[in-house]
Structure formats: structure tokens, C-alpha cells
Write an enzyme that holds these catalytic residues in place. Sequence first.
Site, PDB file in Angstrom:
ATOM      1  CG  ASN A 106     -52.694 131.728  23.406  1.00  0.00           C
ATOM      2  OD1 ASN A 106     -52.329 131.074  22.430  1.00  0.00           O
ATOM      3  ND2 ASN A 106     -51.840 132.392  24.178  1.00  0.00           N
ATOM      4  CD1 TRP A 107     -56.956 126.544  21.369  1.00  0.00           C
ATOM      5  CD2 TRP A 107     -56.618 125.630  19.349  1.00  0.00           C
ATOM      6  NE1 TRP A 107     -58.159 126.029  20.932  1.00  0.00           N
ATOM      7  CE2 TRP A 107     -57.977 125.462  19.702  1.00  0.00           C
ATOM      8  CE3 TRP A 107     -56.172 125.133  18.129  1.00  0.00           C
ATOM      9  CZ2 TRP A 107     -58.894 124.819  18.864  1.00  0.00           C
ATOM     10  CZ3 TRP A 107     -57.081 124.499  17.293  1.00  0.00           C
ATOM     11  CH2 TRP A 107     -58.429 124.339  17.658  1.00  0.00           C
ATOM     12  CG  HIS A 134     -48.620 135.268  25.467  1.00  0.00           C
ATOM     13  ND1 HIS A 134     -47.838 134.540  26.334  1.00  0.00           N
ATOM     14  CD2 HIS A 134     -49.909 134.970  25.772  1.00  0.00           C
ATOM     15  CE1 HIS A 134     -48.638 133.820  27.117  1.00  0.00           C
ATOM     16  NE2 HIS A 134     -49.895 134.066  26.799  1.00  0.00           N
ATOM     17  CD  GLU A 142     -46.907 131.157  27.242  1.00  0.00           C
ATOM     18  OE1 GLU A 142     -47.284 130.901  26.090  1.00  0.00           O
ATOM     19  OE2 GLU A 142     -47.577 130.852  28.264  1.00  0.00           O
ATOM     20  N   GLY A 144     -56.005 130.130  27.965  1.00  0.00           N
ATOM     21  CA  GLY A 144     -55.043 129.151  27.471  1.00  0.00           C
ATOM     22  C   GLY A 144     -55.581 127.739  27.635  1.00  0.00           C
ATOM     23  N   GLY A 145     -55.197 127.079  28.713  1.00  0.00           N
ATOM     24  CA  GLY A 145     -55.525 125.667  28.948  1.00  0.00           C
ATOM     25  C   GLY A 145     -56.992 125.328  28.720  1.00  0.00           C
ATOM     26  N   GLY A 189     -50.965 129.477  33.345  1.00  0.00           N
ATOM     27  CA  GLY A 189     -50.670 128.044  33.353  1.00  0.00           C
ATOM     28  C   GLY A 189     -50.352 127.482  34.726  1.00  0.00           C
ATOM     29  CB  SER A 239     -55.309 130.048  36.004  1.00  0.00           C
ATOM     30  OG  SER A 239     -53.974 129.593  35.867  1.00  0.00           O
TER      31      SER A 239
END
Length: 258
Positions: free
Chosen positions: A13-14, A99, A101, A238-239, A177, A217
Site C-alpha cells: 500500500n503505497w 483502511h 486512515e 505500507g512503509g 506506521g 509495520s
Amino acid sequence: MNRKYRKTVIAGNWKMNMLASEIKPFMEQLKENMPKTRPCDVVLCTPAVMIPAMLKAGKDCKVAAGAQDVSKHEKGAYTGEISASQLADIGAKYCIVGHSERREYHGEDDMLINAKTKALLEKGIAPIICVGESLEQREMDLTMEHIAYQVKAALSGIDASQLRRCIIAYEPIWAIGTGKTATAEQAQEVCQGIRAVIRGIYGARPARAVSILYGGSMNAANAEELLAQPDIDGGLIGGASLKPADFATIVKATEQGA
Ligand code: 13P
């Protein structure tokens, strides 16, 4: 993972990162680092505007395209929205829905997430439905109750044949994150609980066939232990999905138990 009954999926997931000019070098590095035979399905959920460029640059990389959100509406006067048919039209095979967010910053509720899930299924896009508890909910021992509600609401009105195309992603909000990963035991416990909720609605066979991912993470160092859990069928990353070598290492981590 349990390859006998369900697919293993590693999805990046960019979020709102990367520029079009960065895609080609990213995909070249990804290709260099990827295992030659693909041990799982690999997806990159890029910002929607980048899907065509990602597919072009990654032509021989065997990476499917995913989006990060979709409109619940089919078409019409909804400025700024992107429909499921528009996503399908540019080659998206997957789309994240719900999501945390989007739930937090865009006020998305479970009814809307259910409507978006249905909109995607109708156009042949596999929804990656995100669920997860806050730190407060975990500390109050409300994790499973909250997640059971989110899963039931997202799947409301979806029949067993449509369920086969759905993916669930367990993403504890406190792990996103933050560098703070759920332990493999914590993640397994909730993913097993999600499967039990699905079993309660659809029965044993459909529940056994649903891929459940862990996100929060997940990285090159902890992926193997998380993926070794019987009810964790992949990751939503993600990251670490912004670093091609790390993302490829996570893909490689699915080679275990192949
Ligand atoms: P991180 O891997 O950066 O914690 O993000 C997880 C996530 O939100 C994926 O959807």
C-alpha cells in the site's frame, strides 16, 4: 499460511507516496530482487493515477495493480470520486476498502465500506477489506468484539460466491506506521478470530478459503515469523512496500512451507 486451502497474497500500500517519474526505477529494482518463481500473488496498491504507469513499467514483473479506495457510486455527478468500472478499465484487479486512515480522516463508516465492497465485487475487482482495533480498544479487551462487528458489517449482504473474491486485512491501528508490530501470536489470534466470524456466517468451507492478511509495520525482518502463522495468509505492507528490496524480501518470506 495454508496454501492447500487459500491463496497467499503480498500487497503493498503505497498510500499517498511516489511520483510517476519514480515508478520505472522502482519496478526495475523490484524485478531484480524478486524471486524468479513467484511464491504468492503480488499486488501494489498505488495511487489510482499511477496504475497505468506501474503496469507499464512492471510489464514482466508479474505484479497486479490495486487501488486504495473507490466510490460507492457507479457513475455520475460525484466530483473527485473514482468508480469501480473506471478502476477496472485501467487494469486494477484489487482495491483496498475501509483502511483505518480512510475511516479516521474521511469519516468512512461500516455501511459505506459495505457499499464500496459491493461496488468492487460487481465490477470484478477483489476488495481488500481492512479491519483493526485502536490501542484503547485493545487495552479494554474489546479487540475481537470490535473486529467481529467490522467484518460482519463489511460482508453484510455478500453471498458465499462473492466472498471467495474478498480478502480481509487485519491491521491493528496502533501498529500502522509506528514500527510497533503485533506479535505473531497477537496477529494469529485475531486472524483466527476473523476466520471464526466468517465461519459463523458462511460455514467451514468458505471460511477456510478466505485469505486473511496482516498489516501494521510488517517488514523484511518480521515477515517470516508472521507468515508462519496458520491463519495469516499474507501481508498488507505500507512503509516497506516503498523499498523495492525490502518488499521483495517479504515476497520471498512466503517461500517457506511452499
Ligand atoms: P505500515 O506497514 O507502514 O505500518 O502500514 C501498514 C498499512 O497501513 C498498510 O495498509
